[in-house]
Scaffold this active site. Structure first.
Site, PDB file in Angstrom:
ATOM      1  N   ILE A 237       0.918  -1.240   0.052  1.00 23.58           N
ATOM      2  CA  ILE A 237      -0.067   0.042   0.157  1.00 23.58           C
ATOM      3  C   ILE A 237       0.900   1.307   0.018  1.00 23.58           C
ATOM      4  CG2 ILE A 237      -1.801   1.184   1.241  1.00 23.58           C
ATOM      5  CD1 ILE A 237      -2.587  -1.646   0.484  1.00 23.58           C
TER       6      ILE A 237
ATOM      7  N   GLU B 102       9.550  20.549   7.946  1.00 26.51           N
ATOM      8  CA  GLU B 102       8.633  19.943   6.803  1.00 26.51           C
ATOM      9  C   GLU B 102       8.194  21.286   5.861  1.00 26.51           C
ATOM     10  OE1 GLU B 102       4.638  17.126   5.656  1.00 26.51           O
ATOM     11  OE2 GLU B 102       5.713  17.156   7.765  1.00 26.51           O
TER      12      GLU B 102
ATOM     13  N   ASP C  55       5.546  21.208   2.802  1.00 25.47           N
ATOM     14  CA  ASP C  55       4.903  20.550   1.723  1.00 25.47           C
ATOM     15  C   ASP C  55       4.627  21.403   0.508  1.00 25.47           C
ATOM     16  OD1 ASP C  55       4.596  18.354   3.459  1.00 25.47           O
ATOM     17  OD2 ASP C  55       2.984  19.537   4.505  1.00 25.47           O
TER      18      ASP C  55
ATOM     19  N   GLU D 173       0.558  18.647  -1.615  1.00 21.52           N
ATOM     20  CA  GLU D 173      -0.483  17.318  -1.244  1.00 21.52           C
ATOM     21  C   GLU D 173      -1.651  17.426  -1.833  1.00 21.52           C
ATOM     22  OE1 GLU D 173       0.295  16.264   3.161  1.00 21.52           O
ATOM     23  OE2 GLU D 173       0.237  18.173   3.398  1.00 21.52           O
TER      24      GLU D 173
ATOM     25  N   HIS E 200       5.880  23.866   7.389  1.00 19.40           N
ATOM     26  CA  HIS E 200       5.775  23.682   8.865  1.00 19.40           C
ATOM     27  C   HIS E 200       7.114  23.918   9.505  1.00 19.40           C
ATOM     28  CE1 HIS E 200       1.924  20.979   8.058  1.00 19.40           C
ATOM     29  NE2 HIS E 200       2.397  20.917   7.018  1.00 19.40           N
TER      30      HIS E 200
ATOM     31  N   ARG F 273      -1.622  18.176  20.834  1.00 18.13           N
ATOM     32  CA  ARG F 273      -1.107  18.405  19.351  1.00 18.13           C
ATOM     33  C   ARG F 273      -0.369  19.738  19.508  1.00 18.13           C
ATOM     34  NH1 ARG F 273      -2.592  17.337  14.256  1.00 18.13           N
ATOM     35  NH2 ARG F 273      -2.548  18.823  12.722  1.00 18.13           N
TER      36      ARG F 273
ATOM     37  N   ASP G  52       0.141  21.783  12.169  1.00 20.20           N
ATOM     38  CA  ASP G  52      -1.079  22.308  11.232  1.00 20.20           C
ATOM     39  C   ASP G  52      -0.270  23.075   9.910  1.00 20.20           C
ATOM     40  OD1 ASP G  52      -2.845  21.652  12.999  1.00 20.20           O
ATOM     41  OD2 ASP G  52      -3.519  23.536  13.584  1.00 20.20           O
TER      42      ASP G  52
ATOM     43  N   TRP H 268      -9.126  16.265   5.697  1.00 18.92           N
ATOM     44  CA  TRP H 268      -8.452  17.648   5.975  1.00 18.92           C
ATOM     45  C   TRP H 268      -8.011  18.386   4.504  1.00 18.92           C
ATOM     46  CZ3 TRP H 268      -3.621  17.635   4.395  1.00 18.92           C
ATOM     47  CH2 TRP H 268      -3.001  16.198   4.211  1.00 18.92           C
TER      48      TRP H 268
END
Length: 416
Positions: free
Chosen positions: A75, A184, A186, A189, A200, A223, A231, A360
């Site tokens: 996967i 990170e 991104d 996405e 991030h 979190r 976030d 999300w």
């Protein structure tokens, strides 16, 4: 290929150390013992496509969602760009530069994520830093990101089998005692229904092995207590009320039934490599036309028409959406610019989401908050979409292609 996907077995034997979603306790009662007993394998040429669903051509790579291999179904996947020595990851320093690639997500629908991003992994995958690492980047070790994931099987040169909990919904995954955190960025996405790009930050630099509160785990309610901003400051056209910009069909500005080019520019305060990062700008190219990023569409609410990620955009949009501004607390764009100076590793992956079903990214999230609440609608996908069991059974052949990757000075890598 990331180490998480590689066969883990007893050294000089064919016995699995990790099978399904659990470690074999007879070989892996704890991290040090497991590390001394077990090894991961290389990937031969046939296995790239036949086992992992990753194929390449002269221009790029194609990643297939589910691959029926000789022993089990694979996967998703996560792959990295190596340096020319084939021993280290290729490090990118992106400040005052742009990163460009072509993508085809026409076969990637609701609930799936085609991701292109950068993370602050060690160049050698932790080979020199951690004594348990007898292999490094060439075996896909050292992964980290701003979510501080616990599903990474090998963390800081040691098996992450302590207190391992097999996932109740994912036949291949689980969570260990330790997470692995780092900056990170991104770039993309997305699926063919929605897309975002997101920086991030973290309160640490480089690869960081976390435990407990510093991991910022969702299931512990911590979190926003961890070392990384989970976030980020996302730019997502649909969430920003530009619902006709990106999607499948000619009625959208960017038509995801066809390939297109993504350009991401990292703008500094003075246009030099040493300047402070002040903006992350996005452009698209399709059918020979340069398409500028659309502006936010909340003028009636007093939000200026921002068309890129700046600190003013991040602060204003998070206030309007009622989101915690952990991005600013962790250092904002300046901190991300510092990470770009240190160098990041290019990562490309495909995955499904056993936690939030990718809503999300492409649907209503959180699902228990009214849809007309600012920021809740992130895409047009229905709230019952994205269930991994459904996706794996019904659209296993979904695939994405990344190609024509380029990197260079601002406005140098695309036709305009």
């Amino acid at each position: 290929m990331d180490a998480n996907w590689r066969w883990a077995h007893v050294i000089d034997d064919y016995v699995n150390c990790y099978s399904g979603n659990a470690w074999d306790s007879s070989y892996c009662p704890n991290g040090p013992t497991c590390t001394s007993n077990c090894a991961i394998d290389g990937v031969d040429k046939a296995s790239w496509g036949g086992t992992y669903g990753v194929t390449s051509d002269s221009d790029g790579i194609r990643l297939v969602f589910v691959t029926a291999g000789p022993y089990s179904n694979n996967i998703g996947s996560r792959v990295y760009l190596m340096d020319t020595d084939d021993l280290n990851y290729r490090m990118f320093k992106l400040k005052n530069r742009e990163f460009t690639f072509d993508v085809d997500v026409s076969g990637f629908g609701c609930g799936l994520n085609a991701a292109v991003y950068f993370v602050e992994m060690d160049r050698d995958g932790g080979y020199a830093e951690y004594s348990g690492n007898e292999v490094g980047a060439n075996f896909g070790t050292g992964y980290c990101d701003a979510q501080c994931p616990h599903d990474v099987k090998w963390v800081a040169g040691e098996a992450n089998c302590n207190n391992w909990k097999p996932s109740p919904t994912d036949q291949n995954s689980g969570a260990g005692q330790y997470g692995c955190c780092c900056y990170e960025m991104d770039i993309f996405e997305a699926n063919n229904m929605a897309a975002s790009y997101t920086p991030h930050d973290c309160a640490i630099t480089g690869f960081h092995k976390c435990e407990g509160t510093e991991c910022g785990d969702n299931d512990s309610g911590e979190r926003y207590d961890g070392v990384c901003d989970k976030d980020g400051c996302d730019w997502a056209a649909y969430r920003l009320n530009q619902k006709d910009f990106y999607g499948p069909g000619s009625q959208y500005t960017v038509d995801t039934t066809k390939a297109f080019t993504i350009v991401t520019q990292f703008i500094t305060s003075d246009g030099t490599d040493s300047g402070e990062l002040v903006e992350i700008r996005r452009k698209y190219v399709q059918n020979g036309q340069v398409i500028e990023n659309p502006p936010t569409n909340f003028m009636e609410m007093g939000i200026p028409p921002y068309d890129s990620v700046t600190m003013d955009y991040c602060n204003d949009i998070k206030t309007y959406f009622g989101d915690i501004n952990d991005f600013e607390l962790k250092g904002g764009l300046k901190a991300m610019g510092d990470a770009l100076d240190r160098g990041l590793v290019l990562t490309m992956s495909v995955w499904d989401d056993h936690f939030a079903y990718m809503l999300w990214l492409d649907g209503q999230y959180p699902v228990d908050v009214p849809a007309d609440t600012p920021g809740v609608m992130r895409g047009p996908c229905p709230t019952d979409s994205g269930r991994p069991a459904d996706l794996e059974a019904n659209v296993p052949n979904s695939a994405v292609r990344y190609f024509n990757i380029k990197y260079g000075p601002i406005d140098s890598t695309y036709p305009h």
